[in-house]
Design a protein around this motif. Structure first.
Motif, PDB file in Angstrom:
ATOM      1  N   ALA A   1       0.853  -1.182   0.000  1.00 17.89           N
ATOM      2  CA  ALA A   1       0.000   0.000   0.000  1.00 17.89           C
ATOM      3  C   ALA A   1       0.889   1.232   0.000  1.00 17.89           C
ATOM      4  CB  ALA A   1      -0.901   0.020   1.224  1.00 17.89           C
ATOM      5  N   GLY A   2       1.857   1.235   0.915  1.00 19.01           N
ATOM      6  CA  GLY A   2       2.716   2.410   1.082  1.00 19.01           C
ATOM      7  C   GLY A   2       3.512   2.762  -0.164  1.00 19.01           C
TER       8      GLY A   2
ATOM      9  N   ARG B   1      17.570  -6.853  -2.855  1.00 21.40           N
ATOM     10  CA  ARG B   1      18.115  -5.496  -3.019  1.00 21.40           C
ATOM     11  C   ARG B   1      18.172  -4.698  -1.727  1.00 21.40           C
ATOM     12  NH1 ARG B   1      16.156  -2.039  -7.975  1.00 21.40           N
ATOM     13  NH2 ARG B   1      17.925  -0.838  -7.215  1.00 21.40           N
ATOM     14  N   LYS B   2      17.419  -5.119  -0.741  1.00 22.49           N
ATOM     15  CA  LYS B   2      17.385  -4.401   0.549  1.00 22.49           C
ATOM     16  C   LYS B   2      16.917  -2.957   0.382  1.00 22.49           C
ATOM     17  CE  LYS B   2      20.141  -7.517   3.091  1.00 22.49           C
ATOM     18  NZ  LYS B   2      19.783  -8.745   2.366  1.00 22.49           N
ATOM     19  N   ARG B   3      15.920  -2.802  -0.447  1.00 28.21           N
ATOM     20  CA  ARG B   3      15.373  -1.451  -0.613  1.00 28.21           C
ATOM     21  C   ARG B   3      14.608  -1.025   0.631  1.00 28.21           C
ATOM     22  NH1 ARG B   3      12.491   0.479  -5.611  1.00 28.21           N
ATOM     23  NH2 ARG B   3      12.999   2.377  -4.488  1.00 28.21           N
ATOM     24  N   VAL B   4      14.623   0.262   0.885  1.00 24.82           N
ATOM     25  CA  VAL B   4      13.870   0.797   2.029  1.00 24.82           C
ATOM     26  C   VAL B   4      12.533   1.269   1.487  1.00 24.82           C
ATOM     27  CG1 VAL B   4      13.828   2.526   3.857  1.00 24.82           C
ATOM     28  CG2 VAL B   4      15.996   1.439   3.207  1.00 24.82           C
ATOM     29  N   LEU B   5      11.482   0.520   1.808  1.00 21.42           N
ATOM     30  CA  LEU B   5      10.159   0.790   1.232  1.00 21.42           C
ATOM     31  C   LEU B   5       9.112   0.852   2.336  1.00 21.42           C
ATOM     32  CD1 LEU B   5      10.296  -1.830  -1.697  1.00 21.42           C
ATOM     33  CD2 LEU B   5      10.661   0.638  -1.898  1.00 21.42           C
ATOM     34  N   PRO B   6       8.114   1.704   2.171  1.00 22.23           N
ATOM     35  CA  PRO B   6       7.022   1.678   3.141  1.00 22.23           C
ATOM     36  C   PRO B   6       6.108   0.497   2.834  1.00 22.23           C
ATOM     37  CG  PRO B   6       6.657   3.400   1.491  1.00 22.23           C
ATOM     38  CD  PRO B   6       7.917   2.702   1.100  1.00 22.23           C
ATOM     39  N   VAL B   7       6.039  -0.429   3.772  1.00 22.09           N
ATOM     40  CA  VAL B   7       5.329  -1.687   3.534  1.00 22.09           C
ATOM     41  C   VAL B   7       4.444  -1.982   4.740  1.00 22.09           C
ATOM     42  CG1 VAL B   7       5.810  -4.188   3.514  1.00 22.09           C
ATOM     43  CG2 VAL B   7       7.035  -2.676   1.947  1.00 22.09           C
ATOM     44  N   ALA B   8       3.284  -2.579   4.505  1.00 26.80           N
ATOM     45  CA  ALA B   8       2.437  -2.977   5.639  1.00 26.80           C
ATOM     46  C   ALA B   8       3.048  -4.217   6.288  1.00 26.80           C
ATOM     47  CB  ALA B   8       1.012  -3.274   5.160  1.00 26.80           C
TER      48      ALA B   8
END
Ligand code: APR
Length: 315
Positions: free
Chosen positions: A152-153, A251-258
């Motif tokens: 969603a984020g 990739r270790k991405r920084v993502l807004p995740v529920a």
């Protein structure tokens, strides 16, 4: 023997089929599309496979109405569900409670089918109401919280960045920021943590402009429905694939995740959109950032909205 990544997408509708499209175009792995409608996943996957020689991808695509072909998937995206509908006789829309119950049954049965065949997969939920359906997936799969994520984020953030870039006339690539919280009107954009290549957004736009961008972001889904008559799917599917990519390529991405919070941000046992590091095992960690009082209050409103829906679930 090395094997390709295997990505299963359940629900070959607009979001699911378009996610398959982005995933093979990015050569992320082989894709299995599953749907309850006969012919739909088979037709969508064959049509997409036939684009391979032209577009230069060689992913294997399989469409099915059962789950055997999904065995040993690395990532499973669940988009199966029904949208809110208008009753042709009464003119009334499906109530939130009815939607929760209908989609709970769908997500619950899909999760059981998937979890028994792909016990090590990372699950990504797209079905709405998002945060509540994440709880259903966690419960029915029995997977650890690291491997049950909700999309969603990334989508809300993508919309927020798009509107900022449009307003400033700059590339979306240089807009950095995040939208946290639940998926819905109570989402929490963070303007004080938003920058344009490091230049604070608050230096470039008036508070009034920022407020109108936030309001538009909150209603982003509805704006598309108003124009098309159905939900958007390009940005939602691209957002799912950003998560899939970070998982299959570690990739270790920084993502807004529920994610299921266990004390982070002061919330326990609640799925909420938070900044996470996403890698091969799903959620590597939740990053706890410092929030201002206003942002904390907005997150609380958002958490309460999620709790209200989660309360409708039978667990
Ligand atoms: N098993 C498998 N597939 C199912 C099931 C089920 N039990 N129930 C429904 N589906 C399929 C439908 O046949 C449909 O093809 O899910 C697909 C959903 O696709 P769309 O209706 O096109 O919806 P889409 O716009 O792709 O949205 C996907 O995102 O916003 C959320 O809750 C919303 O579930 C929706 C999801």
């Amino acid at each position: 023997m090395p094997r390709r990544n295997k990505i299963t997408i359940v629900g070959a509708g607009n979001v699911g089929a378009t996610a398959a499209h982005w995933a093979v175009q990015k050569n992320l792995g082989d894709v299995v599309l599953v749907d309850i409608k006969e012919g739909l996943p088979q037709g969508k996957s064959l049509d997409l496979a036939e684009a391979g020689p032209v577009m230069g991808f060689d992913s294997k695509l399989v469409g099915a109405n059962d789950y055997d072909a999904t065995a040993d998937s690395d990532v499973v995206v669940i988009t199966a569900g029904v949208p809110r509908k208008k009753d042709p006789v009464t003119g009334k829309f499906t109530s939130r409670d009815e939607l929760v119950e209908t989609n709970r049954k769908i997500v619950s049965s899909v999760t059981k089918e998937i979890a028994s065949r792909s016990p090590n997969a990372v699950l990504i939920c797209v079905s709405n109401p998002l945060d509540a359906m994440c709880h259903v997936m966690l419960q029915e799969s029995g997977f650890p919280r690291e491997r049950v994520l909700g999309m969603a984020g990334v989508l809300d953030t993508a919309r927020y960045k798009t509107f900022i870039a449009m307003e400033l006339g700059v590339s979306v690539q240089d807009v950095h920021g995040m939208v946290l919280g639940g998926h819905g009107d109570t989402m929490v954009p963070l303007p004080s943590h938003t920058s344009i290549s490091g230049i604070p957004l608050t230096e470039l736009l008036s508070q009034e402009k920022i407020d109108s961008i936030i309001a538009r972001t909150r209603k982003g889904g509805g704006e598309i429905v108003g124009l098309l008559g159905y939900s958007g799917y390009c940005a939602p599917s691209a957002s799912v694939v950003a998560m899939v990519e970070s998982i299959v390529l570690d990739r270790k991405r920084v993502l807004p995740v529920a994610c299921l919070c266990k004390g982070e941000y002061g919330y326990d046992n609640l799925f909420l959109g938070v900044p996470t590091v996403i890698g091969a095992g799903g959620m590597d960690k939740i990053i706890e950032m410092k929030l201002g009082d206003k942002e904390k209050a907005m997150l609380e409103v958002s958490a309460n909205a999620v709790r209200d829906v989660v309360k409708l679930l039978p667990y």
